[in-house]
Design a protein around this motif. Structure first.
Motif, PDB file in Angstrom:
ATOM      1  N   ALA A   1      -7.361   0.247  -0.448  1.00  0.00           N
ATOM      2  CA  ALA A   1      -6.863  -1.042  -0.939  1.00  0.00           C
ATOM      3  C   ALA A   1      -5.359  -1.000  -1.219  1.00  0.00           C
ATOM      4  CB  ALA A   1      -7.616  -1.434  -2.214  1.00  0.00           C
ATOM      5  N   SER A   2      -4.844   0.168  -1.539  1.00  0.00           N
ATOM      6  CA  SER A   2      -3.407   0.286  -1.836  1.00  0.00           C
ATOM      7  C   SER A   2      -2.548   0.040  -0.606  1.00  0.00           C
ATOM      8  CB  SER A   2      -3.104   1.674  -2.406  1.00  0.00           C
ATOM      9  OG  SER A   2      -3.438   2.681  -1.468  1.00  0.00           O
ATOM     10  N   LYS A   3      -3.163   0.126   0.579  1.00  0.00           N
ATOM     11  CA  LYS A   3      -2.420  -0.084   1.817  1.00  0.00           C
ATOM     12  C   LYS A   3      -2.633  -1.491   2.389  1.00  0.00           C
ATOM     13  CE  LYS A   3      -2.507   4.810   2.972  1.00  0.00           C
ATOM     14  NZ  LYS A   3      -1.088   4.992   2.626  1.00  0.00           N
ATOM     15  N   VAL A   4      -3.337  -2.333   1.653  1.00  0.00           N
ATOM     16  CA  VAL A   4      -3.554  -3.715   2.065  1.00  0.00           C
ATOM     17  C   VAL A   4      -2.629  -4.599   1.238  1.00  0.00           C
ATOM     18  CG1 VAL A   4      -5.196  -5.617   2.255  1.00  0.00           C
ATOM     19  CG2 VAL A   4      -5.941  -3.270   2.704  1.00  0.00           C
ATOM     20  N   LEU A   5      -1.804  -5.384   1.890  1.00  0.00           N
ATOM     21  CA  LEU A   5      -0.868  -6.258   1.184  1.00  0.00           C
ATOM     22  C   LEU A   5      -1.593  -7.499   0.705  1.00  0.00           C
ATOM     23  CD1 LEU A   5       2.252  -5.990   3.518  1.00  0.00           C
ATOM     24  CD2 LEU A   5       1.919  -4.915   1.283  1.00  0.00           C
ATOM     25  N   ALA A   6      -1.789  -7.578  -0.612  1.00  0.00           N
ATOM     26  CA  ALA A   6      -2.374  -8.743  -1.267  1.00  0.00           C
ATOM     27  C   ALA A   6      -1.449  -9.104  -2.429  1.00  0.00           C
ATOM     28  CB  ALA A   6      -3.785  -8.430  -1.757  1.00  0.00           C
ATOM     29  N   LYS A   7      -1.862 -10.059  -3.255  1.00  0.00           N
ATOM     30  CA  LYS A   7      -1.019 -10.471  -4.382  1.00  0.00           C
ATOM     31  C   LYS A   7      -0.599  -9.271  -5.229  1.00  0.00           C
ATOM     32  CE  LYS A   7      -2.473 -15.238  -5.388  1.00  0.00           C
ATOM     33  NZ  LYS A   7      -3.100 -16.091  -6.423  1.00  0.00           N
ATOM     34  N   LYS A   8      -1.566  -8.452  -5.589  1.00  0.00           N
ATOM     35  CA  LYS A   8      -1.309  -7.343  -6.501  1.00  0.00           C
ATOM     36  C   LYS A   8      -0.354  -6.328  -5.897  1.00  0.00           C
ATOM     37  CE  LYS A   8      -3.747  -3.877  -9.273  1.00  0.00           C
ATOM     38  NZ  LYS A   8      -5.082  -3.339  -9.634  1.00  0.00           N
ATOM     39  N   THR A   9      -0.627  -5.927  -4.666  1.00  0.00           N
ATOM     40  CA  THR A   9       0.207  -4.904  -4.049  1.00  0.00           C
ATOM     41  C   THR A   9       1.616  -5.424  -3.733  1.00  0.00           C
ATOM     42  OG1 THR A   9      -0.848  -5.487  -1.948  1.00  0.00           O
ATOM     43  CG2 THR A   9      -1.667  -3.535  -3.082  1.00  0.00           C
ATOM     44  N   VAL A  10       1.735  -6.713  -3.403  1.00  0.00           N
ATOM     45  CA  VAL A  10       3.061  -7.276  -3.148  1.00  0.00           C
ATOM     46  C   VAL A  10       3.874  -7.322  -4.433  1.00  0.00           C
ATOM     47  CG1 VAL A  10       4.322  -9.355  -2.466  1.00  0.00           C
ATOM     48  CG2 VAL A  10       2.351  -8.601  -1.128  1.00  0.00           C
TER      49      VAL A  10
ATOM     50  N   PHE B   1      -4.230   9.282  10.448  1.00  0.00           N
ATOM     51  CA  PHE B   1      -3.883   8.217  11.381  1.00  0.00           C
ATOM     52  C   PHE B   1      -3.451   6.937  10.675  1.00  0.00           C
ATOM     53  CE2 PHE B   1      -7.337  10.350  14.106  1.00  0.00           C
ATOM     54  CZ  PHE B   1      -6.430  11.290  14.576  1.00  0.00           C
ATOM     55  N   TYR B   2      -3.658   6.849   9.371  1.00  0.00           N
ATOM     56  CA  TYR B   2      -3.246   5.650   8.653  1.00  0.00           C
ATOM     57  C   TYR B   2      -2.613   5.974   7.305  1.00  0.00           C
ATOM     58  CZ  TYR B   2      -7.928   6.317   6.588  1.00  0.00           C
ATOM     59  OH  TYR B   2      -9.056   6.831   5.983  1.00  0.00           O
ATOM     60  N   SER B   3      -2.067   7.169   7.186  1.00  0.00           N
ATOM     61  CA  SER B   3      -1.459   7.569   5.917  1.00  0.00           C
ATOM     62  C   SER B   3      -0.250   6.695   5.572  1.00  0.00           C
ATOM     63  CB  SER B   3      -1.045   9.041   5.974  1.00  0.00           C
ATOM     64  OG  SER B   3      -0.112   9.254   7.029  1.00  0.00           O
ATOM     65  N   ASN B   4       0.449   6.203   6.589  1.00  0.00           N
ATOM     66  CA  ASN B   4       1.628   5.358   6.342  1.00  0.00           C
ATOM     67  C   ASN B   4       1.421   3.919   6.796  1.00  0.00           C
ATOM     68  OD1 ASN B   4       3.324   7.397   5.247  1.00  0.00           O
ATOM     69  ND2 ASN B   4       3.694   8.188   7.306  1.00  0.00           N
ATOM     70  N   SER B   5       0.175   3.553   7.037  1.00  0.00           N
ATOM     71  CA  SER B   5      -0.097   2.230   7.596  1.00  0.00           C
ATOM     72  C   SER B   5      -0.065   1.142   6.528  1.00  0.00           C
ATOM     73  CB  SER B   5      -1.469   2.243   8.288  1.00  0.00           C
ATOM     74  OG  SER B   5      -1.713   1.010   8.916  1.00  0.00           O
ATOM     75  N   GLN B   6      -0.011  -0.109   6.994  1.00  0.00           N
ATOM     76  CA  GLN B   6      -0.105  -1.276   6.123  1.00  0.00           C
ATOM     77  C   GLN B   6      -0.915  -2.356   6.833  1.00  0.00           C
ATOM     78  OE1 GLN B   6       3.724  -2.695   4.776  1.00  0.00           O
ATOM     79  NE2 GLN B   6       3.637  -1.506   2.900  1.00  0.00           N
ATOM     80  N   HIS B   7      -1.690  -3.088   6.048  1.00  0.00           N
ATOM     81  CA  HIS B   7      -2.486  -4.193   6.558  1.00  0.00           C
ATOM     82  C   HIS B   7      -2.218  -5.393   5.663  1.00  0.00           C
ATOM     83  CE1 HIS B   7      -5.381  -5.224   9.550  1.00  0.00           C
ATOM     84  NE2 HIS B   7      -6.244  -5.739   8.686  1.00  0.00           N
ATOM     85  N   VAL B   8      -2.559  -6.583   6.117  1.00  0.00           N
ATOM     86  CA  VAL B   8      -2.199  -7.802   5.383  1.00  0.00           C
ATOM     87  C   VAL B   8      -3.452  -8.637   5.104  1.00  0.00           C
ATOM     88  CG1 VAL B   8      -0.801  -9.891   5.360  1.00  0.00           C
ATOM     89  CG2 VAL B   8       0.067  -7.829   6.503  1.00  0.00           C
TER      90      VAL B   8
ATOM     91  N   ASP C   1       9.111  -2.976   6.117  1.00  0.00           N
ATOM     92  CA  ASP C   1       8.035  -1.996   5.955  1.00  0.00           C
ATOM     93  C   ASP C   1       6.873  -2.296   6.893  1.00  0.00           C
ATOM     94  OD1 ASP C   1       9.330  -0.520   4.073  1.00  0.00           O
ATOM     95  OD2 ASP C   1       7.753  -0.640   2.564  1.00  0.00           O
ATOM     96  N   ILE C   2       6.497  -3.555   7.015  1.00  0.00           N
ATOM     97  CA  ILE C   2       5.375  -3.928   7.885  1.00  0.00           C
ATOM     98  C   ILE C   2       5.689  -3.584   9.339  1.00  0.00           C
ATOM     99  CG2 ILE C   2       4.010  -5.880   8.742  1.00  0.00           C
ATOM    100  CD1 ILE C   2       4.470  -7.219   6.012  1.00  0.00           C
ATOM    101  N   MET C   3       6.899  -3.906   9.758  1.00  0.00           N
ATOM    102  CA  MET C   3       7.293  -3.613  11.140  1.00  0.00           C
ATOM    103  C   MET C   3       7.297  -2.105  11.408  1.00  0.00           C
ATOM    104  SD  MET C   3       7.840  -6.494  12.739  1.00  0.00           S
ATOM    105  CE  MET C   3       6.446  -7.160  11.848  1.00  0.00           C
TER     106      MET C   3
END
Length: 384
Positions: free
Chosen positions: A217-226, A5-12, A136-138
């Motif tokens: 954590a890889s699906k959460v947009l933070a400094k590192k992942t951005v 259910f969240y394999s392609n999801s993104q969070h911020v 990507d977020i949209m």
């Protein structure tokens, strides 16, 4: 598995990304906050996997309300409850088709990497880097559509326009309509909103949700992942440019003989018949197409300044054949062929004797007892 259910999801993680040194990225995330999506995209990243599986297996829509059972307990989620949980705006456009066309036209130039309006059927690499990430977020966190995330679609670009051009949207109505499609039988809408549904279920005190699992954590947009997102797309862009340059370098300019107007060379095969004399020599050319000698000579002159020796021999043979055929051909094919008179040395022996008898008559005595025949072999006034 609830992870599907969240394999392609993104969070911020808004606090992290707003502290970046990248002005373009910071401006894009600030626009997301101004649109009213911070509560939905930046809520605590907690997932109750067992409860999620129960919710989707038993959910349905009745009178505009989502009803399901989780752990044997009834759950009802209305649009109002959904909006309050994430502090979503309830005023503005509730459908993407209501977004003004002139705003979409303006956004095509605003997000463009080249400054020229981008195509709505192109790829996101034509956009500036912050807007590639917004795309990507949209696609992953809002519309939750399966398919290629690199392609720009009208739906995704309309969502981008709503954020970039600060279009007032009724996000509560729009996002809740997507959730209803997720639980409707036969719908092609992919299932998502794993974090949001988990938080909604946590608002029901009677539910036993089980243990929570941490969102990847890889699906959460933070400094590192951005930063990783930027480096990956920069590398892909460089490889694409290099690949295009190499492809152009490998291509070679075609010689003049390869132009469509020129006649390509063809191999010619000859059969030689048995011959009795030079005059009866005949060569038969076997080829799929007859190529005029003038057309063959022209591409040869274009390709090389001089013909090779093999080509000279071919041309000479062909000229001899053409001249021989022209000489042997009758002047008028409609007239009957003229019979050629044979010479005396070509006649058989019996025919030769008969011809001599005709040309030199033999005189004999008629019906007498004389055995000798008189033959006139000299003039009358000469010696016999």
């Amino acid at each position: 598995m609830a992870s599907s259910f969240y394999s392609n999801s993104q969070h911020v993680d808004f606090e992290s990304v707003l502290s970046m040194d990248d002005h373009g990225m910071v401006s894009m995330f600030e626009a997301l906050m101004s649109s009213g999506l911070r509560g939905f995209l930046g809520c605590p990243a907690v997932v109750y996997e067992d409860a999620l599986v129960d919710f989707f297996e038993n959910a349905s829509v009745r009178s505009g309300v989502i009803i399901s059972t989780v752990g044997g307990q009834l759950v009802e989620i209305s649009e109002e409850r959904f909006a309050e949980s994430f502090e979503l705006p309830v005023d503005g456009f509730g459908d993407l088709s209501e977004i003004p066309k002139d705003a979409i036209f303006d956004a095509r130039s605003i997000v463009s990497l080249s400054g020229e309006p981008i195509s709505l059927s192109g790829r996101k690499n034509k956009m500036k880097m912050p807007f590639r990430l917004l795309c990507d977020i949209m696609a992953k966190a809002i519309s939750v559509k399966a398919g290629s995330f690199n392609a720009i679609t009208v739906e995704k670009f309309s969502l981008i326009t709503a954020v970039v051009c600060r279009i007032k949207m009724n996000w509560a109505k729009f996002l809740f309509s997507i959730l209803k499609k997720m639980v409707s039988p036969g719908s092609k809408q992919a299932k998502g909103f794993a974090i949001q549904i988990s938080l909604l279920l946590a608002t029901f005190p009677s539910l036993e949700l089980g243990e929570s699992s941490e969102f990847p954590a890889s699906k959460v947009l933070a400094k590192k992942t951005v930063h990783r997102f930027v480096s990956i797309h920069d590398r892909d862009g460089a490889e694409e440019v290099t690949g295009a340059a190499n492809k152009k370098a490998v291509s070679k300019k075609r010689p003049a003989a390869d132009v469509g107007a020129a006649v390509p060379k063809r191999k010619r095969t000859f059969k030689k018949k048995s011959i009795s004399s030079i005059s009866s020599l005949e060569l038969v050319e076997v080829a799929e197409e007859a190529i005029p000698i003038q057309q063959v000579a022209e591409p040869l002159d274009v390709e090389e300044p001089r013909c090779s020796s093999a080509d000279d021999v071919d041309v000479i043979i062909q000229q001899v054949l053409d001249e021989t055929r022209a000489a042997d051909a009758p002047a008028d094919i409609a007239q009957p062929a003229v019979t050629e008179e044979k010479l005396w040395f070509d006649l058989p022996y019996d025919d030769l004797v008969k011809q001599w008898e005709v040309e030199r008559p033999v005189v004999t005595a008629s019906d007498t007892d004389e055995d000798l025949a008189t033959v006139d072999v000299a003039p009358a006034d000469g010696d016999q």
